[in-house]
Scaffold this motif. Structure first.
Motif, PDB file in Angstrom:
ATOM      1  N   ALA A  36       3.316   1.387  20.042  1.00  0.00           N
ATOM      2  CA  ALA A  36       2.829   2.634  20.642  1.00  0.00           C
ATOM      3  C   ALA A  36       3.619   3.018  21.886  1.00  0.00           C
ATOM      4  CB  ALA A  36       1.354   2.505  20.986  1.00  0.00           C
ATOM      5  N   THR A  37       4.242   2.049  22.537  1.00  0.00           N
ATOM      6  CA  THR A  37       5.047   2.372  23.724  1.00  0.00           C
ATOM      7  C   THR A  37       6.238   3.243  23.361  1.00  0.00           C
ATOM      8  OG1 THR A  37       6.282   0.306  23.434  1.00  0.00           O
ATOM      9  CG2 THR A  37       4.394   0.253  24.929  1.00  0.00           C
ATOM     10  N   ARG A  38       6.640   3.215  22.074  1.00  0.00           N
ATOM     11  CA  ARG A  38       7.765   4.042  21.619  1.00  0.00           C
ATOM     12  C   ARG A  38       7.300   5.361  21.011  1.00  0.00           C
ATOM     13  NH1 ARG A  38       8.897  -0.883  19.032  1.00  0.00           N
ATOM     14  NH2 ARG A  38       8.771   0.099  16.980  1.00  0.00           N
ATOM     15  N   SER A  39       6.004   5.611  21.028  1.00  0.00           N
ATOM     16  CA  SER A  39       5.451   6.793  20.365  1.00  0.00           C
ATOM     17  C   SER A  39       5.164   7.901  21.376  1.00  0.00           C
ATOM     18  CB  SER A  39       4.159   6.433  19.629  1.00  0.00           C
ATOM     19  OG  SER A  39       3.526   7.585  19.120  1.00  0.00           O
ATOM     20  N   TYR A  40       5.355   9.152  20.956  1.00  0.00           N
ATOM     21  CA  TYR A  40       5.026  10.287  21.817  1.00  0.00           C
ATOM     22  C   TYR A  40       3.640  10.840  21.513  1.00  0.00           C
ATOM     23  CZ  TYR A  40       6.065  13.482  17.915  1.00  0.00           C
ATOM     24  OH  TYR A  40       6.057  14.140  16.719  1.00  0.00           O
ATOM     25  N   HIS A  41       2.896  10.210  20.592  1.00  0.00           N
ATOM     26  CA  HIS A  41       1.575  10.702  20.203  1.00  0.00           C
ATOM     27  C   HIS A  41       0.534  10.249  21.232  1.00  0.00           C
ATOM     28  CE1 HIS A  41       2.826  12.089  16.219  1.00  0.00           C
ATOM     29  NE2 HIS A  41       3.562  10.994  16.157  1.00  0.00           N
ATOM     30  N   PRO A  42       0.103  11.108  22.126  1.00  0.00           N
ATOM     31  CA  PRO A  42      -0.859  10.681  23.148  1.00  0.00           C
ATOM     32  C   PRO A  42      -2.197  10.264  22.547  1.00  0.00           C
ATOM     33  CG  PRO A  42      -0.602  13.076  23.170  1.00  0.00           C
ATOM     34  CD  PRO A  42       0.453  12.529  22.254  1.00  0.00           C
ATOM     35  N   LYS A  43      -2.615  10.938  21.464  1.00  0.00           N
ATOM     36  CA  LYS A  43      -3.894  10.593  20.846  1.00  0.00           C
ATOM     37  C   LYS A  43      -3.862   9.199  20.259  1.00  0.00           C
ATOM     38  CE  LYS A  43      -8.077  11.806  20.075  1.00  0.00           C
ATOM     39  NZ  LYS A  43      -8.976  11.948  21.226  1.00  0.00           N
ATOM     40  N   PHE A  46       2.165   6.072  11.936  1.00  0.00           N
ATOM     41  CA  PHE A  46       1.438   5.579  10.772  1.00  0.00           C
ATOM     42  C   PHE A  46       1.259   4.063  10.852  1.00  0.00           C
ATOM     43  CE2 PHE A  46       1.367   4.077   6.316  1.00  0.00           C
ATOM     44  CZ  PHE A  46       0.222   4.723   5.899  1.00  0.00           C
ATOM     45  N   ALA A  47       2.308   3.348  11.250  1.00  0.00           N
ATOM     46  CA  ALA A  47       2.224   1.893  11.358  1.00  0.00           C
ATOM     47  C   ALA A  47       1.154   1.487  12.369  1.00  0.00           C
ATOM     48  CB  ALA A  47       3.581   1.318  11.743  1.00  0.00           C
TER      49      ALA A  47
END
Length: 528
Positions: free
Chosen positions: A273-280, A241-242
Motif C-alpha cells: 500500500a505504500t506504493r499505492s496512490y489509492h487513499p481509500k 487489487f493485491a
C-alpha cells in the motif's frame, strides 16, 4: 493512430516488444524524428505518457499530456484524441491528489463527449466523479452519479466499461450494506464478465463476491473464492487489487481464529500500500488493523491505526472538492439529459428512417473509403446502419451471426498488438472467403468481433453455415502468425423477427455468443 504506426514502421522502428524506459526513450526519438504534424506529436506524447503512468511517473506524465492537449486543443477534427488525452490526464491528477483539476477535466469531458456523440467517454467521466465521491466516503452520492449511466447502459459500446461502472456501483452497495441489491448486481457482473477479457475486472467480480460472503459470516466460502482467483485468472498485475484481496483474506482468517495469519497478510498489504496512490485503500487497511486489534483487546495498537485512518480521511476532506460534486454538478449533468435522449433516439431510430435515392447513391460512392474497415477490408458499423435500414425498408428476412475470437486479449498481451492485428486480418479473410454469396454480408463490429448478416435462410441453415466456419478457423494453420498457439472463435446466431428493431435482434445474438463463451468457447450457440 494507425497512420502513425505505419509511418513508424516505414522508418524502420521496431516498437512491438518495447517496455519501460526503453519504450519511453524510443517514443521520444520517434516524436523528434518521425512526427511531423501537431496530431502526430500529440499521439507520441500520449503514448509516452502511458508508459510513464505504468512506471508511476505521474508528474512527468501530466506534463506530457498537458503538452499534447495544447497541440490539439483547438482542433475540432480530433475531438476523439482530445478526449483520450483528457481521460489519461484526469487519472494522473487523481493519482497525484489534484482532485479539483481532475474534476475540471471530467466536467469538460462530459460536454465534449456529448458534442462528439461519444457515450462511452461521457460515461467514463461520470464514473470518475462517482469514484471521487467514493474516495471521500460518500457512497450515496457516488450512486447518484452511477445512476446517471443506467439510462445509457444499453447504448455503451464497450463491455469493459459497462462492467467497470457496474462494479463501482456494486462496491458502493456493499459499503452501504444494501446486500440484496448488491447480490442482484453481482449476478449481472458475473454474466457480463464472461464476455470481458480483462483480468482485473474479472478479479474484482470475485473479490466483491467474497466480500459479500464475508459480511454474511460465510468466511470459509469467502476464502475459497479468494483462493481461486489466481487459479482462475492467473497473475493480476495490479497493486490495489493485491492489497484488497489480502485485506479480505485477513478479515476472514481472523474470524476463523487465525490472527497470526491475518496480521501477516495485513503487514504484506501495508508494504504494498505504500506504493499505492489509492487513499481509500490505505484507510481500509488501517481500519482492518484497528478492527482486528480491537477484537483482540489490543486497544493501544487499535487507536494508533484509527489515528492513521483519520489522518488519511482528513487529507481527503481537505483536498477533495466535495462541494463541487454536490447538487449543482448533478443538476448540470441532468441538463445534458435532453441531448442524451436525442442521441439515444437517433441511435435507436436511425435504422427506421427512409433512405432516399440520392443518399443511396452517395453511399455507393463513398463505400470504399468511408464504409470500409482499413485493417480487414470488411464493412464497418457506418455501412451497417445503412444496410439495416435498407433491409427493414424492404422487409427482408435475415439472420445475425456474431463471431468473437476466443482469448484474444491474451494474444495481444503475449505476442503484441501488431500480431493481434494480423490474427484479426486472417480471421476476417476466412469470413470473407466463406460468406461470398449474394445476400451474405460481413462487418467488423469492433475489436476482435465480427457480424455476419445472412439473408433469406432458416435457422438450421444458418447454424450449419456458422458451424462450418467455426471448423474452418479451428483447422487453419496459425503457425506463421502465432507459432504453436491455435486460434478459435465462438459464434452466436439468431433470426430477425418481423416488426422488431435490430437492436433486439443483436441482443439475442449477443446472448447466444455469451452462452458459447460460458460453455467453453470454440462453439456455436443460437437463440430462437
Amino acid at each position: 493512430m494507425e497512420a502513425l504506426l505505419k509511418k513508424v514502421q516505414d522508418y524502420g522502428y521496431d516498437i512491438t516488444h518495447l517496455s519501460g524506459q526503453e519504450a519511453i526513450a524510443s517514443w521520444e526519438t520517434i516524436r523528434q524524428n518521425v512526427a511531423e504534424t501537431d496530431v502526430e506529436h500529440a499521439l507520441c506524447l500520449l503514448i509516452t505518457s502511458e508508459y510513464l503512468i505504468n512506471a508511476e511517473c505521474y508528474e512527468q506524465s501530466i506534463q506530457y499530456l498537458e503538452d499534447a492537449l495544447n497541440l490539439v486543443a483547438d482542433d475540432d477534427q480530433n475531438i476523439e484524441l482530445q478526449l483520450s488525452i483528457k481521460q489519461s490526464l484526469s487519472e494522473c491528477y487523481i493519482a497525484t491528489k489534484q482532485y479539483t483539476l481532475a474534476l475540471d477535466e471530467y466536467v469538460l469531458m462530459t460536454k465534449l463527449a456529448i458534442k462528439n456523440y461519444d457515450l462511452d467517454t461521457h460515461a467514463s467521466a461520470i464514473i470518475g466523479m462517482g469514484r471521487m465521491c467514493e474516495h471521500f466516503g460518500d457512497y450515496n452520492r457516488a450512486n447518484r452519479y452511477y445512476k446517471k449511466i443506467d439510462r445509457i447502459d444499453h447504448a455503451l459500446s464497450s463491455r469493459s466499461l459497462r462492467l467497470q461502472y457496474k462494479l463501482y456501483k456494486l462496491g458502493s452497495y456493499i459499503r452501504l450494506k444494501r446486500y440484496k441489491a448488491a447480490q442482484v448486481l453481482l449476478s449481472e457482473c458475473e454474466e457480463l464478465s464472461i464476455l470481458v477479457n480483462d483480468k482485473l475486472l474479472n478479479g474484482k467480480v470475485l473479490l466483491y463476491k467474497s466480500r459479500i460472503y464475508r459480511l454474511k459470516g460465510q468466511f470459509n466460502a469467502a476464502l475459497k473464492i479468494l483462493s481461486s482467483i489466481s487459479y482462475t485468472l492467473g497473475v493480476v498485475h495490479d497493486n490495489w487489487f493485491a492489497c484488497a484481496c489480502r485485506i479480505e483474506q485477513a478479515y476472514c482468517l481472523y474470524y476463523l481464529h487465525k490472527s497470526h495469519l491475518a496480521m501477516y497478510l495485513l503487514d504484506n498489504a501495508q508494504r504494498r500500500a505504500t506504493r499505492s496512490y489509492h487513499p481509500k485503500l490505505k484507510i481500509d487497511l488501517y481500519n482492518a488493523y484497528s478492527d482486528i486489534h480491537t477484537q483482540s483487546g489490543e486497544y493501544q495498537h487499535a487507536l494508533r491505526y484509527e489515528k492513521l485512518a483519520f489522518e488519511c480521511e482528513s487529507e481527503l476532506i481537505r483536498l477533495m472538492p466535495i462541494a463541487e460534486l454536490g447538487p449543482n454538478q448533478l443538476r448540470r449533468l441532468s441538463q445534458l439529459d435532453l441531448q442524451l435522449k436525442l442521441i439515444l433516439s437517433e441511435i435507436e431510430n436511425r435504422e427506421l428512417k427512409e433512405t432516399t435515392e440520392t443518399q443511396r447513391n452517395a453511399v455507393a460512392q463513398l463505400q470504399q473509403d468511408v464504409f470500409t474497415d482499413p485493417l480487414t477490408q470488411m464493412h464497418n458499423r457506418r455501412w451497417l446502419d445503412g444496410q439495416l435500414k435498407d433491409m427493414l425498408l424492404h422487409d427482408t428476412d435475415f439472420a445475425f451471426l456474431i463471431i468473437d475470437i476466443d482469448h484474444f486479449k491474451s494474444i495481444n498481451d503475449e505476442y503484441s498488438h501488431l500480431i493481434g492485428d494480423q490474427a484479426i486480418s486472417r480471421v476476417s479473410l476466412e469470413i470473407r472467403h466463406y460468406f461470398n454469396q449474394e445476400g451474405q454480408h460481413w462487418v467488423r463490429f469492433g475489436g476482435e468481433e465480427f457480424l455476419v448478416i445472412i439473408e433469406n435462410q432458416n435457422l438450421e441453415t444458418v447454424k450449419l453455415l456458422a458451424e462450418e466456419l467455426r471448423h474452418i478457423i479451428a483447422q487453419t494453420d496459425w503457425s506463421p502468425i502465432l507459432g504453436d498457439r491455435q486460434l478459435t472463435v465462438s459464434i452466436g446466431a439468431t433470426l430477425h423477427r418481423s416488426g422488431e428493431n435490430t437492436q433486439r435482434t443483436f441482443h439475442r445474438a449477443d446472448k447466444a455468443l455469451y452462452r458459447a463463451k460460458a460453455n467453453g468457447r470454440n462453439q456455436v450457440c443460437h437463440e430462437d
